[in-house]
Design a protein around this motif. Structure first.
Motif, PDB file in Angstrom:
ATOM      1  N   PRO A 258      47.537  46.171  32.440  1.00 41.34           N
ATOM      2  CA  PRO A 258      47.924  45.751  31.098  1.00 41.34           C
ATOM      3  C   PRO A 258      46.690  45.397  30.265  1.00 41.34           C
ATOM      4  O   PRO A 258      45.579  45.287  30.799  1.00 41.34           O
ATOM      5  N   LYS A 259      46.911  45.189  28.982  1.00 44.29           N
ATOM      6  CA  LYS A 259      45.802  44.957  28.060  1.00 44.29           C
ATOM      7  C   LYS A 259      45.012  43.715  28.415  1.00 44.29           C
ATOM      8  O   LYS A 259      43.804  43.639  28.185  1.00 44.29           O
ATOM      9  N   ASP A 260      45.685  42.714  29.001  1.00 43.52           N
ATOM     10  CA  ASP A 260      45.010  41.445  29.289  1.00 43.52           C
ATOM     11  C   ASP A 260      44.604  41.302  30.756  1.00 43.52           C
ATOM     12  O   ASP A 260      44.395  40.201  31.245  1.00 43.52           O
ATOM     13  N   ARG A 261      44.471  42.422  31.462  1.00 40.09           N
ATOM     14  CA  ARG A 261      43.986  42.382  32.857  1.00 40.09           C
ATOM     15  C   ARG A 261      42.605  41.713  32.897  1.00 40.09           C
ATOM     16  O   ARG A 261      42.302  40.911  33.766  1.00 40.09           O
ATOM     17  N   VAL A 262      41.765  42.093  31.935  1.00 38.61           N
ATOM     18  CA  VAL A 262      40.483  41.426  31.730  1.00 38.61           C
ATOM     19  C   VAL A 262      40.289  41.339  30.219  1.00 38.61           C
ATOM     20  O   VAL A 262      40.640  42.271  29.495  1.00 38.61           O
ATOM     21  N   THR A 263      39.794  40.191  29.750  1.00 34.80           N
ATOM     22  CA  THR A 263      39.647  40.019  28.309  1.00 34.80           C
ATOM     23  C   THR A 263      38.228  39.594  27.959  1.00 34.80           C
ATOM     24  O   THR A 263      37.517  38.984  28.768  1.00 34.80           O
ATOM     25  N   TYR A 264      37.844  39.918  26.721  1.00 31.08           N
ATOM     26  CA  TYR A 264      36.470  39.685  26.281  1.00 31.08           C
ATOM     27  C   TYR A 264      36.398  39.003  24.911  1.00 31.08           C
ATOM     28  O   TYR A 264      35.315  38.881  24.345  1.00 31.08           O
TER      29      TYR A 264
END
Length: 309
Positions: A258-264
Motif C-alpha cells: 500500500p501507499k503507506d508501507r514506507v513514508t517519507y
C-alpha cells in the motif's frame, strides 16, 4: 564556518529506508542542480556492523543508520548527532512458506532472522511475540538470529526444511522474497507500530559544527526528496531501482502497495518515539547499554530550517 567545499561521504544499506539518499544524489550530485556547499559521495554496505564500524572509525562523515545503533554509538563516544529521520515505517514480517506459519504462536520452535539486535525490528518482533505469550532466547520459544539484510533472501531460498520461521527486515528484501515465491507477508511494520521511526540520518559532530551550510543544504535536499518520492513514486522507483540494485517491479510495489508501507513526508524527529524505543531496548530487551540524553543526540536546527514535517 569555512568557505571550503568539502566532500561528505554517507554510508547506507541498499534498502528503501535509505531511498532519499539516492533521490537527493540523483537530483543534485549527479543532476542538473549541484550542491552549492559540498560534494556528495555515497558508500553502500551489505550489513549494519561494517557501516557502524566505519562510522565509529571516522571513515564516514555521516550515515543512514538504525536509530538504536546510532544511539549506542552516541552513548559510547558522543561524536555523532542525528539531524533527520530517514523515513517512517517501511519494514515487513515475512513467514517462510515452508514453515507452516499461520499465526504468531506458530513461530514457536523456529528461528527468526532480524537485521541487528540494536534495531526497531528487534523491538517489534519481541513485542509481537510477548503479546502472544511467547519468549525469545536460547532454550525458550523462539531464537533470533542476526543476519545482514541483503543475505536474508538467499537463506530463505535455501531453507528447504522450513527451520527458519521467517524474518523481519527493511524493504525491499521482504517483497523480493514474496515475489520469488519463498515467503508470504505476515505483517507490515506500520501495522505493528503505526508511523514508527527506524533509520535516522546522523553526521559527525565536528562536521556539523564546521560545515553548517552544507548540513542544512543536505537536510533540505532530503526533505525535498521525500516530497518528490511521495508525489512521484514511479519516478522515485526508477531511481531506487538503480541506487538499491533491485528490480523496478519490487521497488514500485514497496512504494505504492500500500501507499503507506514506507513514508517519507514526515522526517522531523519526534523525541517521544525515540524515548519509547530506548526505554524498551534498555528494559524489556536490554539490547542497548543504557539510555542517552536525546536532547543532546538530536540536533533539530536543520530539520526545522528545512521545514521538515
Amino acid at each position: 564556518m569555512t568557505n571550503e567545499k568539502p566532500t561528505l561521504t554517507f554510508g547506507h544499506l541498499k534498502i528503501t529506508d535509505h531511498l532519499l539518499l539516492g533521490v537527493a544524489k540523483e537530483q543534485h550530485a549527479d543532476g542538473a542542480v549541484p550542491y552549492k556547499y559540498f560534494h556528495l559521495e555515497t558508500k553502500a554496505y551489505r550489513g549494519w556492523n561494517p557501516l557502524a564500524d566505519d562510522l565509529k572509525a571516522g571513515k564516514l562523515d555521516g550515515a543512514f543508520i538504525l536509530a538504536p545503533l546510532a544511539m549506542e554509538i552516541f552513548y559510547a563516544n558522543q561524536n555523532i548527532q542525528m539531524i533527520l529521520q530517514a523515513h517512517k515505517s517501511g519494514s515487513i514480517v515475512i513467514k517462510n512458506r515452508r514453515a507452516n506459519i499461520e499465526r504468531v504462536e506458530d513461530f514457536k520452535g523456529k528461528n527468526v532472522l532480524i537485521p541487528h539486535y540494536l534495531s526497531v525490528h528487534h523491538l517489534l518482533f519481541d513485542r509481537m511475540l510477548r503479546e502472544s505469550g511467547l519468549e525469545i532466547g536460547p532454550g525458550k520459544d523462539v531464537i533470533l538470529d542476526v543476519v545482514a539484510p541483503s543475505d536474508i533472501p538467499e537463506i530463505i531460498e535455501w531453507d528447504e526444511k522450513g527451520q527458519v520461521g521467517g524474518f523481519i527486515v527493511a524493504e525491499p528484501f521482504g517483497t523480493q522474497v514474496v515475489k520469488a515465491g519463498y515467503g508470504d507477508e505476515f505483517a507490515l511494520s506500520k501495522d505493528l507500530w503505526p508511523n514508527h521511526p527506524c533509520c535516522v540520518v546522523v553526521m559527525k559532530k565536528d562536521v556539523v559544527e564546521k560545515y553548517p551550510d552544507a548540513v542544512y543544504e543536505f537536510t533540505k535536499s532530503l526533505v525535498e526528496a521525500g516530497q518528490f518520492t511521495e508525489s512521484q513514486p514511479d519516478q522515485a522507483a526508477q531511481i531506487g531501482s538503480k541506487f538499491l540494485d533491485q528490480s523496478l517491479d519490487v521497488i514500485k510495489t514497496v512504494l505504492t502497495t500500500p501507499k503507506d508501507r514506507v513514508t517519507y513526508a514526515e522526517l522531523k524527529p519526534v523525541i517521544d518515539d525515540f524515548e519509547y524505543m530506548q526505554t524498551y531496548l534498555t528494559t524489556q530487551i536490554k539490547a542497548m547499554s543504557d539510555k542517552i540524553d536525546l536532547e543532546k543526540f538530536i540536533d533539530y536546527r536543520f530539520a526545522e530550517e528545512a521545514n521538515a514535517q
